[in-house]
Design an enzyme around this catalytic site. Structure first.
Site, PDB file in Angstrom:
ATOM      1  N   ILE A 151      36.306  77.523  85.469  1.00 23.82           N
ATOM      2  CA  ILE A 151      35.587  76.919  84.348  1.00 23.82           C
ATOM      3  C   ILE A 151      34.163  76.603  84.791  1.00 23.82           C
ATOM      4  O   ILE A 151      33.950  76.001  85.843  1.00 23.82           O
ATOM      5  CB  ILE A 151      36.311  75.654  83.842  1.00 23.82           C
ATOM      6  CG1 ILE A 151      37.730  76.028  83.360  1.00 23.82           C
ATOM      7  CG2 ILE A 151      35.512  74.975  82.732  1.00 23.82           C
ATOM      8  CD1 ILE A 151      38.607  74.846  83.007  1.00 23.82           C
ATOM      9  N   HIS A 155      28.245  77.841  91.521  1.00 23.73           N
ATOM     10  CA  HIS A 155      29.563  78.083  92.114  1.00 23.73           C
ATOM     11  C   HIS A 155      30.392  79.017  91.230  1.00 23.73           C
ATOM     12  O   HIS A 155      31.020  79.948  91.721  1.00 23.73           O
ATOM     13  CB  HIS A 155      30.278  76.743  92.325  1.00 23.73           C
ATOM     14  CG  HIS A 155      31.625  76.848  92.952  1.00 23.73           C
ATOM     15  ND1 HIS A 155      31.802  77.121  94.289  1.00 23.73           N
ATOM     16  CD2 HIS A 155      32.856  76.704  92.426  1.00 23.73           C
ATOM     17  CE1 HIS A 155      33.091  77.135  94.566  1.00 23.73           C
ATOM     18  NE2 HIS A 155      33.750  76.885  93.449  1.00 23.73           N
TER      19      HIS A 155
END
Length: 163
Positions: A92, A98
């Site tokens: 998510i 990241h």
């Protein structure tokens, strides 16, 4: 958005071969367990409903989506009898890059493992902007990506067997 009103797990437009003669591994990420658990349940149920015998399914957890590549590599290196591996995860979007690094690494890694072993390694990883989108694709209004991954695994194993 083309998926806004569509259940992506509708297979009425295609023929799904029997999975009775195939063996599959399912590797599921423990990170975002609520979502990946729903993906796993969908994949397992779909395999069984399409003729794959329960004893021909190996299910293994890994810590997160990044570890799916290593898990698929290890599994195929030790179990050459498998016809394919379904990799399930959920990444998510957050506030940092990241997300981009993980999604790219997993997509490239799983592709490379499939090429190395000449076996289907299925990308059943949700890459969503938020939790709601993940829920919508893990048994919610857009279907279950786990179901889709299982159907893809069966179709690709059948493809490989009949080439």
């Amino acid at each position: 958005m083309s998926t806004q009103l569509k259940n992506l797990s509708d297979f009425s437009h295609t023929t799904v071969p029997s999975g009775a003669n195939f063996k599959f591994g399912i590797i599921v990420a423990e990170w975002n367990a609520e979502i990946t658990g729903a993906l796993y349940n969908g994949a397992l149920k779909t395999l069984l409903n399409n003729g794959v015998k329960e004893e021909n399914i190996i299910s293994l957890p890994v810590p997160g989506s990044f570890e799916l590549t290593g898990g698929a590599e290890i599994l195929l290196s030790k179990r050459s009898d498998l016809d394919g591996v379904i990799c399930l995860g959920c990444v998510i979007q957050g506030d940092t890059k990241h997300f981009d690094f993980i999604c790219d690494a997993v997509a490239q890694g799983l592709t490379n493992v499939g090429i190395k072993y000449s076996k289907p390694v299925i990308f059943g990883v949700l890459t969503t902007n938020n939790l709601e989108q993940a829920q919508d694709r893990a048994g919610g209004k857009h279907g279950n990506k786990g179901d889709e991954a299982a159907i893809t695994a069966i179709k690709m194993a059948d493809f490989a067997a009949n080439i």
